[in-house]
Design a protein around this motif. Structure first.
Motif, PDB file in Angstrom:
ATOM      1  N   GLN A 297       1.077  -1.446   0.047  1.00 34.16           N
ATOM      2  CA  GLN A 297       0.089  -0.148  -0.041  1.00 34.16           C
ATOM      3  C   GLN A 297       0.710   1.349  -0.149  1.00 34.16           C
ATOM      4  N   ARG A 298       1.070   1.838  -1.438  1.00 34.11           N
ATOM      5  CA  ARG A 298       1.851   2.950  -1.736  1.00 34.11           C
ATOM      6  C   ARG A 298       1.580   4.480  -1.439  1.00 34.11           C
ATOM      7  N   ALA A 299       1.813   5.439  -0.226  1.00 31.38           N
ATOM      8  CA  ALA A 299       0.878   6.687  -0.042  1.00 31.38           C
ATOM      9  C   ALA A 299       2.213   7.969  -0.422  1.00 31.38           C
ATOM     10  N   TYR A 300       0.786   8.534  -1.039  1.00 37.52           N
ATOM     11  CA  TYR A 300       1.602  10.052  -2.247  1.00 37.52           C
ATOM     12  C   TYR A 300       1.073  10.954  -1.632  1.00 37.52           C
ATOM     13  N   LEU A 301       2.198  11.626  -1.067  1.00 34.70           N
ATOM     14  CA  LEU A 301       1.954  12.777  -1.021  1.00 34.70           C
ATOM     15  C   LEU A 301       1.183  14.249  -1.498  1.00 34.70           C
ATOM     16  N   GLY A 302       1.485  14.112  -2.935  1.00 39.05           N
ATOM     17  CA  GLY A 302       1.392  14.908  -4.257  1.00 39.05           C
ATOM     18  C   GLY A 302       2.482  15.537  -4.539  1.00 39.05           C
ATOM     19  N   ILE A 303       3.604  16.077  -3.712  1.00 37.90           N
ATOM     20  CA  ILE A 303       4.166  16.929  -3.937  1.00 37.90           C
ATOM     21  C   ILE A 303       5.733  16.496  -4.533  1.00 37.90           C
ATOM     22  N   ASN A 304       6.148  17.320  -5.074  1.00 37.10           N
ATOM     23  CA  ASN A 304       7.555  17.156  -5.689  1.00 37.10           C
ATOM     24  C   ASN A 304       8.885  17.229  -5.193  1.00 37.10           C
TER      25      ASN A 304
ATOM     26  N   GLY B 243       3.046  14.111  11.073  1.00 39.12           N
ATOM     27  CA  GLY B 243       3.102  15.653  10.977  1.00 39.12           C
ATOM     28  C   GLY B 243       4.256  15.771  10.422  1.00 39.12           C
ATOM     29  N   ILE B 244       4.379  16.660   9.746  1.00 39.41           N
ATOM     30  CA  ILE B 244       5.509  17.111   9.425  1.00 39.41           C
ATOM     31  C   ILE B 244       5.523  18.749   9.213  1.00 39.41           C
ATOM     32  N   THR B 245       6.920  19.049   9.968  1.00 42.14           N
ATOM     33  CA  THR B 245       7.407  19.861   9.861  1.00 42.14           C
ATOM     34  C   THR B 245       8.614  20.702   9.057  1.00 42.14           C
ATOM     35  N   TYR B 246       7.950  22.135   8.838  1.00 42.52           N
ATOM     36  CA  TYR B 246       8.162  22.615   7.510  1.00 42.52           C
ATOM     37  C   TYR B 246       9.039  23.880   7.605  1.00 42.52           C
ATOM     38  N   LEU B 247      10.265  24.012   7.376  1.00 41.32           N
ATOM     39  CA  LEU B 247      10.548  26.076   7.350  1.00 41.32           C
ATOM     40  C   LEU B 247       9.903  26.894   5.943  1.00 41.32           C
ATOM     41  N   ARG B 248       9.386  27.948   6.825  1.00 46.78           N
ATOM     42  CA  ARG B 248       9.113  28.846   5.307  1.00 46.78           C
ATOM     43  C   ARG B 248       9.020  29.924   5.811  1.00 46.78           C
TER      44      ARG B 248
ATOM     45  N   PHE C 149      13.549  11.216   3.455  1.00 43.81           N
ATOM     46  CA  PHE C 149      12.256  11.377   3.802  1.00 43.81           C
ATOM     47  C   PHE C 149      11.332  10.657   3.258  1.00 43.81           C
ATOM     48  N   LYS C 150      11.459   9.534   2.190  1.00 40.94           N
ATOM     49  CA  LYS C 150      11.207   8.768   1.409  1.00 40.94           C
ATOM     50  C   LYS C 150      10.299   8.095   2.308  1.00 40.94           C
ATOM     51  N   GLU C 151      11.893   7.143   2.520  1.00 40.12           N
ATOM     52  CA  GLU C 151      12.335   6.469   3.502  1.00 40.12           C
ATOM     53  C   GLU C 151      11.018   6.264   4.886  1.00 40.12           C
ATOM     54  N   LYS C 152      11.123   7.937   4.806  1.00 38.53           N
ATOM     55  CA  LYS C 152      10.171   8.048   6.228  1.00 38.53           C
ATOM     56  C   LYS C 152       8.762   7.775   5.976  1.00 38.53           C
ATOM     57  N   VAL C 153       8.039   8.519   4.824  1.00 34.38           N
ATOM     58  CA  VAL C 153       6.917   8.734   4.516  1.00 34.38           C
ATOM     59  C   VAL C 153       6.546   6.523   3.345  1.00 34.38           C
ATOM     60  N   GLY C 154       7.847   6.022   3.629  1.00 31.67           N
ATOM     61  CA  GLY C 154       7.194   4.972   3.186  1.00 31.67           C
ATOM     62  C   GLY C 154       6.237   4.035   4.072  1.00 31.67           C
ATOM     63  N   ARG C 155       6.640   4.551   4.570  1.00 30.61           N
ATOM     64  CA  ARG C 155       6.355   2.693   6.500  1.00 30.61           C
ATOM     65  C   ARG C 155       4.690   3.623   6.803  1.00 30.61           C
ATOM     66  N   PHE C 156       4.553   4.146   6.179  1.00 32.12           N
ATOM     67  CA  PHE C 156       2.648   4.448   6.197  1.00 32.12           C
ATOM     68  C   PHE C 156       1.947   4.205   4.664  1.00 32.12           C
ATOM     69  N   ARG C 157       0.578   3.943   4.872  1.00 32.11           N
ATOM     70  CA  ARG C 157      -0.080   3.881   4.625  1.00 32.11           C
ATOM     71  C   ARG C 157      -1.594   4.891   3.959  1.00 32.11           C
ATOM     72  N   PRO C 158      -2.155   4.513   3.008  1.00 33.10           N
ATOM     73  CA  PRO C 158      -3.426   5.808   2.277  1.00 33.10           C
ATOM     74  C   PRO C 158      -3.628   5.096   3.727  1.00 33.10           C
ATOM     75  N   GLY C 159      -4.709   7.181   4.316  1.00 36.09           N
ATOM     76  CA  GLY C 159      -5.344   7.230   5.417  1.00 36.09           C
ATOM     77  C   GLY C 159      -4.444   7.209   6.668  1.00 36.09           C
TER      78      GLY C 159
ATOM     79  N   GLU D  67      11.280  17.700   9.632  1.00 33.44           N
ATOM     80  CA  GLU D  67      11.023  16.148   9.963  1.00 33.44           C
ATOM     81  C   GLU D  67       9.705  15.984   9.584  1.00 33.44           C
ATOM     82  N   VAL D  68       9.999  14.062   9.961  1.00 36.44           N
ATOM     83  CA  VAL D  68       8.287  13.262   9.428  1.00 36.44           C
ATOM     84  C   VAL D  68       8.492  12.937  10.867  1.00 36.44           C
ATOM     85  N   ASN D  69       7.516  13.109  11.748  1.00 32.60           N
ATOM     86  CA  ASN D  69       7.226  12.782  12.615  1.00 32.60           C
ATOM     87  C   ASN D  69       7.571  12.930  13.868  1.00 32.60           C
TER      88      ASN D  69
END
Length: 519
Positions: free
Chosen positions: A314-321, A391-396, A377-387, A365-367
């Protein structure tokens, strides 16, 4: 003249004797002095004194007891550290298996006596054999991850095979069923019909430190149960070896010796816990050259669970590049460092957009786990499923922010993906395996699929008395050549209509019929 020569020789002999005598006495004095210094040093060592000994080059200062045989701190520490390696090997070794993956193909040998005896199809002394036993062979390793027979290995070990043999640590051999595979992470899950197996415990690959000792356990060059040691050299390493579009490469790099045949084996910490699946080596020669790479257990474990439950990942997608931060990006955005990943595109309606991410954001950061590169980043997100929500920490614009993101599938929904085949598998509560040419030959059949697993609540368990091992030859009087045939026929049966399964059990002469109604 003769007298002068004799006198000169006499004087030379006397001088030599005197010189030798002087040298011996001087040497004895120096030896006595050295012995005294050594005795004094030993005395000081025994009294735990710091004793500087001038070698004439660099002073060497001993603090505390030196290395000696017997009870002392250095010897105790060495024994303790060595026992850690020994205990880890004892724990891991029984859980690592040898895998032989074969591609059995139909034979084309001609029976030279067929014309004479009028039977071209007969199997005479191996002629016209139904399969070639050596048509493609891959050897690797695997790790038992559950006591009821689930084994993880690399996808490239079993790729293209139609028969997989597993040899356990205790030398027992089983034919394995392929439960599922994921080329994107180079992970495959097998199962053998066995119970009470020694299963490895998972560690936490996030907690691995660079410099930490690890052991690689596997079967290089078919040398069973080989253990090598090394340290973690790096984490989150991307070596561009996986060619899938959604490939996840964030390998653990070690200097533990890994060679051909180690693929799919265990990388363990000194507690004997699984922290990675050994996958690749970087080498110009094809053999170990100092660098080996393992899939982190935190991603492998998720893939294993998905393959067990769904049969695919079950591959989860973030919709970002995203991309790694370059010096130009750091300068443009006035970043203090280049840790994190740069968001260069946000798809409308995707998980990232709904979470409020924008172009030029820097995800750090991811979680709660820091990410410094796209592979991490891909490895951290790859542990999760759709649904799942992460938590995402980001700099803007110089300010840190936090958001929660509900992950989506490729169809931009939060439901785990499914297929009609999987729905049928769940309804029937069964898993199947296609017969090998050898099995067909043994059973005297040219078609059929084998039942390899039955769940308690499935139709085949609740509505019939079917057992594991049953060979399905026909469904509603239609021949079944493969698993695809089976599901294509079952899918066409309306709810409430009957299904008749016609088949046999190995070692039984009479055919069996099982009937049930579709729900």
């Amino acid at each position: 003249m003769l007298k002068k020569i004799i006198f000169t020789l006499f004087i030379s002999a006397v001088s030599a004797v005197v010189a030798v005598n002087f040298y011996i006495k001087a040497s004895l004095k120096e030896t006595e002095a050295r012995l005294w210094r050594m005795q004094q040093a030993v005395s000081d060592y025994n009294n735990n004194a710091a004793y500087p000994y001038n070698t004439g080059q660099i002073p060497v200062v001993f603090t505390g007891s030196p290395a000696r045989y017997g009870n002392n701190s250095w010897d105790d520490d060495f024994t303790k550290s060595n026992s850690g390696f020994i205990e880890a090997a004892k724990i891991a070794n029984p859980t690592v298996v040898n895998i032989a993956a074969m591609r059995l193909e139909s034979g084309s040998n001609t029976n030279p006596f067929g014309e004479l005896f009028g039977d071209k199809g007969a199997d005479w002394f191996g002629y016209n054999a139904p399969y070639k036993a050596d048509a493609g062979l891959s050897n690797g390793s695997g790790v038992i991850v559950s006591t009821d027979g689930y084994i993880v290995t690399n996808y490239h070990v079993i790729e293209g095979s139609n028969q997989i043999q597993v040899t356990l640590y205790d030398k027992r051999t089983f034919t394995a069923t392929l439960i599922g595979s994921d080329p994107s992470t180079d992970i495959a899950l097998l199962r053998i019909n066995a119970s009470a197996l020694p299963a490895i415990q998972y560690g936490n690959s996030d907690e691995l430190e660079v410099g930490e000792w690890v052991l690689a356990v596997g079967n290089p060059f078919n040398l069973a149960s080989t253990v090598t040691a090394g340290i973690v050299s790096a984490k989150g390493r991307n070596i561009n070896i996986l060619k899938e579009e959604s490939a996840i490469e964030a390998f653990i790099q070690t200097d533990a010796a890994v060679n051909q045949g180690n693929s799919g084996g265990a990388l363990v910490n000194l507690r004997g816990e699984l922290v990675g699946i050994n996958t690749a080596i970087a080498t110009p020669s094809g053999s170990y050259a100092g660098y080996s790479f393992a899939v982190p257990v935190n991603i492998a474990g998720k893939v294993i669970d998905d393959l067990k439950i769904y049969g695919f990942v079950q591959r989860a997608y973030l919709g970002i590049n995203t991309r790694d931060i370059t010096p130009d990006i750091a300068t443009q955005l006035k970043l203090k460092d280049m840790n994190g990943v740069y968001v260069e595109f946000v798809a409308e309606g995707g998980a990232g957009a709904e979470a409020g991410l924008k172009k030029d954001d820097i995800i750090t950061e991811v979680n709660g786990y820091k990410v410094i590169s796209v592979p991490e980043f891909k490895e951290k997100v790859g542990r999760f499923r759709p649904g799942d929500v992460i938590g995402i920490t980001y700099l803007r614009k110089g300010q840190m922010a936090y958001t929660k993101m509900a992950l989506k599938n490729a169809a931009k929904t939060t439901k785990p993906a499914g297929t009609p085949k999987q729905d049928l598998e769940k309804l029937l509560g069964a898993q199947f395996q296609e017969l090998t040419p050898a099995e067909m030959n043994s059973l005297g059949t040219r078609n059929g699929i084998k039942v390899t697993h039955l769940t308690e609540n499935g139709l085949l368990r609740t509505a019939t008395s079917m057992k594991v091992g049953f060979i399905v030859l026909k469904v509603n009087n239609e021949n079944i050549d493969n698993i695809e045939d089976f599901y294509n026929i079952i899918q066409k049966v309306p709810k409430g209509d009957g299904v008749m399964l016609d088949g046999i059990y190995p070692n039984e002469k009479h055919k069996k019929l099982y009937a049930f109604s579709m729900k």
